[in-house]
Write a protein that holds these residues in place. Structure first.
Motif, short mmCIF file in Angstrom:
data_model
loop_
_atom_site.label_atom_id
_atom_site.label_comp_id
_atom_site.label_asym_id
_atom_site.label_seq_id
_atom_site.Cartn_x
_atom_site.Cartn_y
_atom_site.Cartn_z
N LEU A 137 0.81 -1.22 0.00
CA LEU A 137 0.00 0.00 0.00
C LEU A 137 0.84 1.27 0.00
O LEU A 137 0.39 2.31 -0.46
CB LEU A 137 -0.97 -0.02 1.18
N GLU A 138 2.07 1.17 0.52
CA GLU A 138 2.92 2.36 0.47
C GLU A 138 3.25 2.73 -0.98
O GLU A 138 3.44 3.89 -1.30
CB GLU A 138 4.20 2.18 1.30
N GLU A 142 0.35 4.70 -2.16
CA GLU A 142 0.37 6.04 -1.54
C GLU A 142 1.40 6.94 -2.21
O GLU A 142 1.15 8.11 -2.46
CB GLU A 142 0.67 5.90 -0.04
N GLN A 143 2.55 6.36 -2.51
CA GLN A 143 3.62 7.18 -3.08
C GLN A 143 3.41 7.47 -4.56
O GLN A 143 3.79 8.53 -5.04
CB GLN A 143 4.97 6.46 -2.91
N ILE A 199 -7.53 6.65 -6.35
CA ILE A 199 -7.58 5.31 -5.79
C ILE A 199 -9.03 4.82 -5.70
O ILE A 199 -9.94 5.63 -5.47
CB ILE A 199 -6.93 5.37 -4.38
N VAL A 229 -5.92 10.09 -3.58
CA VAL A 229 -5.15 9.59 -2.44
C VAL A 229 -5.09 10.67 -1.35
O VAL A 229 -5.24 10.38 -0.17
CB VAL A 229 -3.74 9.15 -2.89
N LYS A 230 -4.91 11.94 -1.79
CA LYS A 230 -4.82 13.06 -0.82
C LYS A 230 -6.09 13.15 0.02
O LYS A 230 -6.03 13.25 1.25
CB LYS A 230 -4.63 14.38 -1.58
N LEU A 286 -6.38 10.33 2.50
CA LEU A 286 -5.49 10.42 3.66
C LEU A 286 -5.97 11.48 4.66
O LEU A 286 -5.72 11.38 5.85
CB LEU A 286 -4.06 10.73 3.22
N ASN A 294 1.90 2.16 7.64
CA ASN A 294 1.58 2.94 6.46
C ASN A 294 0.18 3.54 6.67
O ASN A 294 -0.75 2.85 7.05
CB ASN A 294 1.62 2.00 5.26
N ARG A 295 0.07 4.84 6.35
CA ARG A 295 -1.20 5.51 6.63
C ARG A 295 -2.34 4.93 5.79
O ARG A 295 -3.44 4.74 6.26
CB ARG A 295 -1.05 7.01 6.35
N LEU A 296 -2.00 4.66 4.52
CA LEU A 296 -3.04 4.12 3.65
C LEU A 296 -3.49 2.75 4.13
O LEU A 296 -4.66 2.40 4.03
CB LEU A 296 -2.49 4.02 2.22
N GLU A 297 -2.55 2.01 4.68
CA GLU A 297 -2.87 0.68 5.18
C GLU A 297 -3.90 0.75 6.30
O GLU A 297 -4.84 -0.03 6.36
CB GLU A 297 -1.58 0.02 5.67
#
Lengths: 306, 257
Positions: free
Chosen positions: A196-197, A200-201, A206, A220-221, A224, A292-295
């Motif tokens: 997932l990182e 995110e990167q 998404i 993604v922004k 988050l 990971n934040r998205l995780e």
């Protein structure tokens, strides 16, 4: 504006009655770097399979660059390049033959195909293996071969289904650099990944799919921003005592006092943590996200819908 | 796809098919050469001399067209069934499915690949037969037409087998239990006129009989069957199998979910 991919009310019911897609709606803008995420069995591969004609849909509409696949799938397929999850080339064929043969299936003249094969195999560091049977390649080389094969007809959309699964970190990074350049040159990228990182990167937009339904479809922004809590880990120069706590922030000691983790809610500032640590004379060596934040969001979204 | 693109896709499939069977020539080209040489030496020379004439020809002359046809049948069939199933097994059939190549081009490409192998093996066996007997072609047009149509027919059969096959066993079951008996009972080694009437009539249900006899007519000028009728039967089977094969590909049988 014509989208790269437009999916409306897409359904897939398998012969045994299992409903893999329950009428999903999705659109991917031209030039986007788009992630399709979801747990195993969520419907990602079915969606991709329908896009590239490996799976027959049972309902709904799919357009690729404005071309309805029910009306002219042959034309729609020309816009698409697919890098599947599993290796799917003839293991007894040589690298060059695999790529040039694929070009032939798109009606590309052999001379042009050979020139393009040289270009992409060189870009992907495979040119010196051009006469090697594909079964002799390493796992990373096989992945790159599938990317070269998918690009040979220079598609406008490149779909990558778990492209970095089982690939070492160095190779994964170089692979993403290559894909990022492709995206900068205008190719729309759609990827599914378990890392997932990476999403995110790399990705701007998404969609999260679970049990055949889209549970989130945004940038993604924005996604988050919805994160309500983050956990940070601080590594310290000197050990702190077991009674160490930071007021208003749930704190937990790690590594026998050489590190601690702290939960920070949305709206809370990190400044007060640093002020407190300075006052205590505690020197911070490094700070990082625990997960990971998205995780975190991914797990939350999937749980919310269950 | 434009006409020129269709032609490129078609030639690409044929080229790939030829490359495949040439790469494994010890499995594809050598065995029929050895087997047929043994047939010529044992059945034709050793046993044949004791049998005497058949249909007005020496036994060796009589069985050569049948043995050439037998090679064409088994090799064209085996090429397509093994190649198509192998593409399914390794998933590289997906290379074609994701491309804009239409199903009728996929079908004709695979079939022509099988035809090329069948005819190449037929040519090898024909050349080998020259070491054992004189071969004169009575009717070149019928000979070429029948051998080509037969290769097409059995390549189509191989494709249907490859589409349905779920294991390598499935690919070998049909040749072992259906194709070989039909070929042996299809007049390769004997004239059906030697059989009692009931077996003669039953033999007429065997499609291989028509091919072997039509081909024998092309080479020797003798046949147990009316040649025009035989060609009609072969073409009818081709039309039926082509239609069925295309239907299966369009349906995605065994290749699409």
């Amino acid at each position: 504006m014509t989208h790269a991919i437009e999916i409306s009310d897409l359904k897939k019911r398998y012969e045994g009655g299992f409903e893999a897609l329950k009428g999903i709606n999705l659109s991917v803008k031209k030039g986007d770097f788009f992630a399709l995420l979801g747990p195993n069995g969520a419907g990602k591969s079915t969606t991709i399979g329908i896009l590239c004609s490996l799976v027959n849909k049972t309902g709904g509409k799919v357009s690729i660059f404005g071309v309805d696949i029910d009306k002219d799938f042959a034309l729609a397929k020309k816009y698409l390049g697919v890098v599947p999850q599993e290796f799917n080339f003839n293991v007894f064929e040589t690298v060059l033959n695999i790529v040039v043969t694929q070009a032939g299936f798109y009606g590309i003249d052999r001379i042009v195909a050979t020139e393009r094969a040289e270009k992409y195999l060189k870009l992907l560091d495979l040119w010196d293996k051009k006469d090697t049977q594909s079964r002799m390649l390493s796992g990373g080389m096989k992945r790159r071969l599938m990317i070269a094969r998918a690009l040979i007809h220079e598609p406008q959309v490149l779909i990558l289904d778990e492209p970095t699964a089982g690939v070492d970190i160095e190779l994964r990074r170089s692979m993403w650099e290559f894909i990022k350049k492709l995206n900068e040159q205008g190719t729309t990228i759609i990827l599914t990944t378990h890392y997932l990182e990476e999403a995110e990167q790399l990705c701007r937009n998404i969609a999260i799919i679970n049990r055949g339904e889209i549970v989130e479809n945004t940038s993604v922004k924005s996604l988050l921003k919805t994160l309500s809590m983050e956990t940070f880990i601080f590594d310290l120069e000197t050990k702190v005592t077991p009674s160490f706590v930071i007021e208003d922030y749930p704190t937990r000691m790690l590594n026998e006092g050489h590190s601690f983790e702290v939960e920070v809610s949305k709206g809370q500032s990190l400044n007060s943590i640093f002020s407190f640590l300075s006052e205590q004379g505690i020197k911070v060596l490094s700070m990082r996200n625990k997960a990971n934040r998205l995780e975190e969001l991914f797990v939350k979204l999937i749980k919310d819908k269950e | 796809m434009k006409q020129s693109e269709l032609l490129i896709a078609f030639l690409t499939i044929i080229r790939r098919e030829i490359r495949r069977f040439m790469r494994i020539w010890p499995q594809t080209l050598l065995p029929p050469a050895i087997t047929m040489t043994l047939y010529f030496a044992i059945f034709g020379n050793l046993i044949g001399e004791r049998i005497g004439e058949m249909g007005g020809f020496s036994y060796m002359e009589y069985i050569v067209p049948g043995l050439i046809m037998m090679s064409v049948i088994t090799n064209s069939y085996a090429n397509v069934s093994a190649s198509f199933y192998s593409a399914k097994f390794q998933h590289n059939v997906q290379e074609l499915l994701v491309s804009p190549t239409p199903n009728w081009i996929i079908l004709t490409g695979y079939v022509l690949g099988g035809v090329v192998r069948g005819l190449l093996v037929g040519l090898i066996v024909t050349l080998l037969s020259l070491f054992f007997t004189k071969l004169q072609v009575e009717n070149l047009f019928v000979t070429v037409l029948v051998v080509f149509l037969t290769a097409v027919l059995f390549s189509l059969g191989g494709l249907v087998n490859g589409i349905f096959a779920k294991s390598f066993d499935d690919v070998s079951i049909v040749p072992t239990f259906i194709l070989t008996p039909l070929t042996y009972l299809g007049g390769v080694f004997y004239s059906i006129n030697l059989l009692p009437e009931i077996w003669q009539n039953l033999s007429l249900l065997n499609p291989v009989l028509y091919m072997v006899n039509a081909f024998r007519f092309g080479i020797l000028g003798v046949s147990d069957i009316n040649v025009a009728w035989a060609i009609f039967i072969i073409v009818s089977f081709i039309v039926a199998l082509f239609t069925y094969g295309l239907y299966l590909l369009n349906r995605g049988q065994g290749i699409r979910n």
